[in-house]
Design a protein around this motif. Structure first.
Motif, PDB file in Angstrom:
ATOM      1  N   UNK A  51       0.836  -1.200   0.000  1.00 20.24           N
ATOM      2  CA  UNK A  51       0.000   0.000   0.000  1.00 20.24           C
ATOM      3  C   UNK A  51       0.873   1.253   0.000  1.00 20.24           C
ATOM      4  N   UNK A  52       2.014   1.165   0.671  1.00 19.56           N
ATOM      5  CA  UNK A  52       2.955   2.288   0.645  1.00 19.56           C
ATOM      6  C   UNK A  52       3.511   2.535  -0.740  1.00 19.56           C
ATOM      7  N   UNK A  53       3.814   1.458  -1.467  1.00 21.26           N
ATOM      8  CA  UNK A  53       4.280   1.591  -2.851  1.00 21.26           C
ATOM      9  C   UNK A  53       3.217   2.290  -3.708  1.00 21.26           C
ATOM     10  N   UNK A  54       1.979   1.883  -3.537  1.00 17.54           N
ATOM     11  CA  UNK A  54       0.893   2.461  -4.330  1.00 17.54           C
ATOM     12  C   UNK A  54       0.772   3.954  -4.053  1.00 17.54           C
ATOM     13  N   UNK A  55       0.797   4.337  -2.789  1.00 15.47           N
ATOM     14  CA  UNK A  55       0.707   5.762  -2.455  1.00 15.47           C
ATOM     15  C   UNK A  55       1.892   6.531  -3.030  1.00 15.47           C
ATOM     16  N   UNK A  56       3.069   5.920  -3.004  1.00 21.25           N
ATOM     17  CA  UNK A  56       4.264   6.591  -3.533  1.00 21.25           C
ATOM     18  C   UNK A  56       4.158   6.801  -5.044  1.00 21.25           C
ATOM     19  N   UNK A  57       3.643   5.819  -5.773  1.00 17.75           N
ATOM     20  CA  UNK A  57       3.512   5.960  -7.220  1.00 17.75           C
ATOM     21  C   UNK A  57       2.463   7.019  -7.564  1.00 17.75           C
ATOM     22  N   UNK A  58       1.371   7.068  -6.825  1.00 15.00           N
ATOM     23  CA  UNK A  58       0.375   8.118  -7.058  1.00 15.00           C
ATOM     24  C   UNK A  58       1.011   9.489  -6.863  1.00 15.00           C
ATOM     25  N   UNK A  59       1.830   9.631  -5.843  1.00 12.16           N
ATOM     26  CA  UNK A  59       2.528  10.896  -5.617  1.00 12.16           C
ATOM     27  C   UNK A  59       3.521  11.181  -6.739  1.00 12.16           C
TER      28      UNK A  59
ATOM     29  N   UNK B 287       3.116  10.345  -9.865  1.00  7.80           N
ATOM     30  CA  UNK B 287       2.305  10.855 -10.963  1.00  7.80           C
ATOM     31  C   UNK B 287       1.952  12.328 -10.735  1.00  7.80           C
ATOM     32  N   UNK B 288       1.568  12.657  -9.519  1.00  4.42           N
ATOM     33  CA  UNK B 288       1.222  14.051  -9.220  1.00  4.42           C
ATOM     34  C   UNK B 288       2.415  14.973  -9.452  1.00  4.42           C
ATOM     35  N   UNK B 289       3.567  14.574  -8.945  1.00  3.02           N
ATOM     36  CA  UNK B 289       4.781  15.386  -9.083  1.00  3.02           C
ATOM     37  C   UNK B 289       5.194  15.518 -10.554  1.00  3.02           C
ATOM     38  N   UNK B 290       5.080  14.427 -11.304  1.00  4.22           N
ATOM     39  CA  UNK B 290       5.421  14.464 -12.722  1.00  4.22           C
ATOM     40  C   UNK B 290       4.492  15.398 -13.482  1.00  4.22           C
ATOM     41  N   UNK B 291       3.203  15.398 -13.129  1.00  3.91           N
ATOM     42  CA  UNK B 291       2.256  16.308 -13.783  1.00  3.91           C
ATOM     43  C   UNK B 291       2.615  17.762 -13.501  1.00  3.91           C
TER      44      UNK B 291
ATOM     45  N   UNK C  89      -5.682   9.545 -11.649  1.00  2.00           N
ATOM     46  CA  UNK C  89      -6.325  10.612 -12.405  1.00  2.00           C
ATOM     47  C   UNK C  89      -6.645  11.793 -11.490  1.00  2.00           C
ATOM     48  N   UNK C  90      -7.177  11.524 -10.308  1.00  2.00           N
ATOM     49  CA  UNK C  90      -7.515  12.596  -9.376  1.00  2.00           C
ATOM     50  C   UNK C  90      -6.278  13.384  -8.963  1.00  2.00           C
ATOM     51  N   UNK C  91      -5.174  12.682  -8.713  1.00  2.00           N
ATOM     52  CA  UNK C  91      -3.935  13.360  -8.316  1.00  2.00           C
ATOM     53  C   UNK C  91      -3.399  14.241  -9.434  1.00  2.00           C
ATOM     54  N   UNK C  92      -3.395  13.718 -10.649  1.00  2.00           N
ATOM     55  CA  UNK C  92      -2.889  14.473 -11.797  1.00  2.00           C
ATOM     56  C   UNK C  92      -3.798  15.657 -12.109  1.00  2.00           C
ATOM     57  N   UNK C  93      -5.114  15.403 -12.168  1.00  2.00           N
ATOM     58  CA  UNK C  93      -6.057  16.478 -12.487  1.00  2.00           C
ATOM     59  C   UNK C  93      -6.049  17.555 -11.409  1.00  2.00           C
ATOM     60  N   UNK C  94      -5.822  17.156 -10.162  1.00  2.00           N
ATOM     61  CA  UNK C  94      -5.729  18.143  -9.096  1.00  2.00           C
ATOM     62  C   UNK C  94      -4.535  19.057  -9.245  1.00  2.00           C
ATOM     63  N   UNK C  95      -3.540  18.605  -9.970  1.00  2.00           N
ATOM     64  CA  UNK C  95      -2.314  19.387 -10.180  1.00  2.00           C
ATOM     65  C   UNK C  95      -2.415  20.274 -11.421  1.00  2.00           C
TER      66      UNK C  95
END
Length: 372
Positions: free
Chosen positions: A153-161, A163-167, A218-224
């Motif tokens: 679950x930590x890996x998943x949260x890190x990858x979502x972050x 994506x957000x940072x890359x966006x 998608x939510x993380x990227x669109x939020x950015x």
């Protein structure tokens, strides 16, 4: 002025597109080493093709962990952001519009790209596939993907972050938006399919759980960057790489409804482009149209006749062209004037230098040279 539907202007979020012709994302493996940094050669390549209504960049890894092939560019370091700024500046100076495709390959990787030698995936299942890796001798070869490790679950949260940072980095680099790569057997696609996702937690099992990771990315990227500047690419009918999931079509349609509710700018339907690939059923296109009301891009061995037909049917808003854009930097002009297309040199697609990359001429230049 051409009467073809390919040349009708279109509003895509905040972008006013002069035509419906998209330059498809195509891996070319020309980034500078070390560091997988976009460079001036890439800036020239994309600027040459700025007459497209929209350019979607080659797939770009959001982190070192997200890389699966040699010499593909990233968007996680300051050098990479500066390199991509060269590209977007050149495209905008030539009058174009460009979005960055955000990419994490998941299990479609190699030990040499991973800090612990293990690619990550929803489940520890092999894709039985190969990736292109350049060895110490400087020669690129297709090599087997190792067995991945199951993401925590930590890996998943890190990858979502990631994506957000890359966006966020993509916008700093001057892109007009981003496209999330959710197809072709890469990480997001791996979460969607029962053949690659055997999880029993909140990210596996039911359809709603299998689409959760994609929704959160998608939510993380669109939020950015804004939902109006965010698109996604999905490939429902791919079966290679151990991805032949019997539940994928209803899963994709369910996800499409969710994305429609989020107001996503576009849905990029990647159709299989090899010779014996299955055709996408007409019924699926209509189901997708009912599930998702936003803009739809289609891609996969389209020629001008097929492109005009699907636009006239109202089952797509834009058509993406890959290999034709490689050999024909002035592809929209050739379509508009019914000019012949140049032949692609397949041997120079991946890796190398300017040859087979920026040395293709537009039709006017070829004609002038021929008559001189």
């Amino acid at each position: 002025m051409s009467t073809s539907p390919l040349f009708r202007p279109l509003q895509l979020g905040p972008l006013q597109l002069p035509n419906r012709i998209v330059m498809a994302p195509m891996t070319r493996s020309r980034s500078s080493q070390p560091g997988d940094v976009p460079n001036e050669l890439m800036a020239r390549y994309y600027a040459q093709r700025a007459s497209a209504g929209l350019i979607v960049s080659e797939a770009t890894q959001i982190s070192r962990q997200g890389q699966g092939y040699s010499f593909t560019p990233g968007i996680y370091s300051e050098a990479q952001v500066a390199g991509w700024r060269q590209v977007t500046d050149a495209v905008h100076a030539a009058g174009g519009r460009m979005v960055l495709q955000l990419w994490h390959v998941g299990r479609m990787s190699h030990a040499s790209f991973q800090a612990d030698g293990k690619p990550v995936a929803p489940s520890a299942l092999s894709p039985n596939a190969q990736v292109w890796v350049v060895g110490d001798d400087g020669i690129g070869r297709m090599v087997d993907c190792p067995m991945p490790r199951e993401m925590t679950l930590g890996d998943i949260r890190a990858v979502i972050e990631d994506f957000r940072h890359a966006a966020a980095n993509a916008m700093r680099a001057g892109f007009d938006g981003v496209e999330i790569h959710g197809g072709n057997g890469y990480l997001l696609d791996q979460f969607l399919r029962t053949t690659s996702n055997h999880r029993s937690d909140e990210y596996g099992g039911s359809v709603d759980r299998r689409i959760r990771f994609v929704e959160e990315v998608v939510a993380a990227v669109a939020g950015e960057v804004g939902v109006e500047r965010t698109g996604i690419r999905l490939a429902p009918f791919i079966t290679q790489r151990n991805m032949n999931c019997p539940e994928i079509i209803p899963t994709i349609l369910h996800l499409a409804q969710k994305l429609d509710g989020m107001g996503l700018a576009y849905f990029h339907l990647a159709e299989a482009d090899w010779d014996d690939a299955p055709q996408i059923p007409e019924a699926f296109r209509h189901e997708l149209h009912r599930a998702y009301q936003g803009r739809v891009i289609v891609a996969g061995k389209y020629n001008i006749n097929r492109a005009e037909h699907i636009l006239n049917q109202g089952l797509a808003d834009l058509v993406a062209f890959g290999r034709p854009f490689v050999a024909n930097p002035d592809l929209p002009a050739r379509f508009a004037k019914n000019l012949p297309l140049a032949t692609l040199d397949h041997k120079s697609l991946f890796g190398g230098d300017a040859r087979g990359y920026i040395d293709y001429r537009d039709y006017a230049s070829d004609s002038t040279q021929a008559s001189a």
